[in-house]
Design an enzyme around this catalytic site. Sequence first.
Site, PDB file in Angstrom:
ATOM      1  CD  GLU A  95     -66.263   5.286 -19.638  1.00  0.00           C
ATOM      2  OE1 GLU A  95     -66.378   3.890 -19.131  1.00  0.00           O
ATOM      3  OE2 GLU A  95     -65.913   6.282 -19.338  1.00  0.00           O
ATOM      4  CB  CYS A 108     -65.930  15.204 -21.478  1.00  0.00           C
ATOM      5  SG  CYS A 108     -63.993  13.976 -20.819  1.00  0.00           S
ATOM      6  CB  CYS A 115     -54.892   5.481 -20.576  1.00  0.00           C
ATOM      7  SG  CYS A 115     -54.046   6.609 -20.460  1.00  0.00           S
ATOM      8  CB  CYS A 119     -52.529   8.270 -13.953  1.00  0.00           C
ATOM      9  SG  CYS A 119     -51.589   9.042 -15.014  1.00  0.00           S
ATOM     10  CB  CYS A 122     -56.398   7.022 -14.445  1.00  0.00           C
ATOM     11  SG  CYS A 122     -57.427   6.855 -15.670  1.00  0.00           S
ATOM     12  CD  GLU A 170     -51.450  12.959 -22.733  1.00  0.00           C
ATOM     13  OE1 GLU A 170     -51.375  13.239 -22.794  1.00  0.00           O
ATOM     14  OE2 GLU A 170     -51.674  12.467 -21.232  1.00  0.00           O
ATOM     15  CB  SER A 223     -53.026  15.090 -15.113  1.00  0.00           C
ATOM     16  OG  SER A 223     -54.051  15.571 -15.953  1.00  0.00           O
ATOM     17  CG  LEU A 224     -48.834  19.717 -11.069  1.00  0.00           C
ATOM     18  CD1 LEU A 224     -48.325  19.304 -11.240  1.00  0.00           C
ATOM     19  CD2 LEU A 224     -49.088  21.268 -10.690  1.00  0.00           C
ATOM     20  CG  HIS A 225     -53.289  14.174 -10.773  1.00  0.00           C
ATOM     21  ND1 HIS A 225     -54.506  15.438 -10.154  1.00  0.00           N
ATOM     22  CD2 HIS A 225     -53.146  14.102 -11.936  1.00  0.00           C
ATOM     23  CE1 HIS A 225     -54.925  14.825 -11.791  1.00  0.00           C
ATOM     24  NE2 HIS A 225     -54.037  14.812 -12.615  1.00  0.00           N
ATOM     25  CB  CYS A 343     -62.559   9.108 -17.879  1.00  0.00           C
ATOM     26  SG  CYS A 343     -62.600   8.405 -19.726  1.00  0.00           S
TER      27      CYS A 343
END
Length: 368
Positions: A95, A108, A115, A119, A122, A170, A223-225, A343
Amino acid sequence: MTANPPTNLLGLDRTQLQAFFTALGEKPFRGLQVMQWLHQYGVSDFAGMTNLSKALRARLAESAAIVAPAVKHDQIAADGTRKWLFELADGNCIETVFIPEESRGTLCVSSQVGCSLNCTFCSTGAQGFNRDLSAAEIIGQMWMASRLLGQVGGPETRVITNIVFMGMGEPLLNFDSVIAAINVLLDDVAYGLSRRRVTVSTAGLVPLIDRLRDANPVSLAVSLHAPNDALRTELVPLNRKYPIAELLDACRRYVADEPRRKVTFEYVMLAGVNDSVAHASELVRLLRDVPAKVNLIPFNPFPHTRYQRSSSAAIDAFREVLTRADLITITRRTRGDDIDAACGQLAGRVSDRTGRRERWLGRAANEG
């Protein structure tokens, strides 16, 4: 004896293109001419490269190729966001999303098929990992988007002003191909973007953050989150290997030589999970001595996820705590909700060769 397959020139940076033409017995500057034809003018046929001799164009038609991903789906949201599902030569799908704004146009791009980091919030992670993209497949997304958006004829027609490696995958786990693609994006003979207009987003692979700094220090997003290790490990399993303290040390090193630069910390807002005022205060303490700006991202739901988007009031209260502490904080506008712009959603419906998505959906159904 099997002949070598044609070389896809889309994935070659300046040095590689010059070497390719030198190997053909041509002057290296031919590589720069072809680079301009490919990326600034979007030419897809060697016959159209009129400043090359007919003999050289004929040789290129035999030894080289211009192969980009094919459009499988093309969706445009009510807000102008445009999402493509591109099909690769092996049948896998990726994508790419274009986000138009008043003063910029951001593309993007994906760096992997699926991946491996899993996560929990995601959609791409739910699909598992298939393979890395080649440099040609990464640049092919920019090349196709430029043509589809009418960005041909040189830099004066530029529609895409920024590139973010925030699509599927990633990026740092596909390091060499991503660096090769970045070299093309930054080259004045190709797309001529500045380093600050190219952003690599990572879940926190500390050694590779250091390697990116040495190879080509474009803008960095992390990407902390979560503001603590316990919660971040739940959301981003990679945190077990590279906990927050190590990650922040790498971020400090990344911008140490450029005092005005900052690292962007992405923080997806999950209702009742990481969005309280207490979490915000903890985040302030965490980032107090880090050159940081924070990007709050309203969660973009996908089918069968256990998470929900934080309310606008919760996001506003969270942001207020950060801004009062003088942390530069932006709330990302939700874009493309009507075209599955989270995504991995569209690709997940079309192709999942790992079986992880089916297993994940089965677990979700049992837990529900």
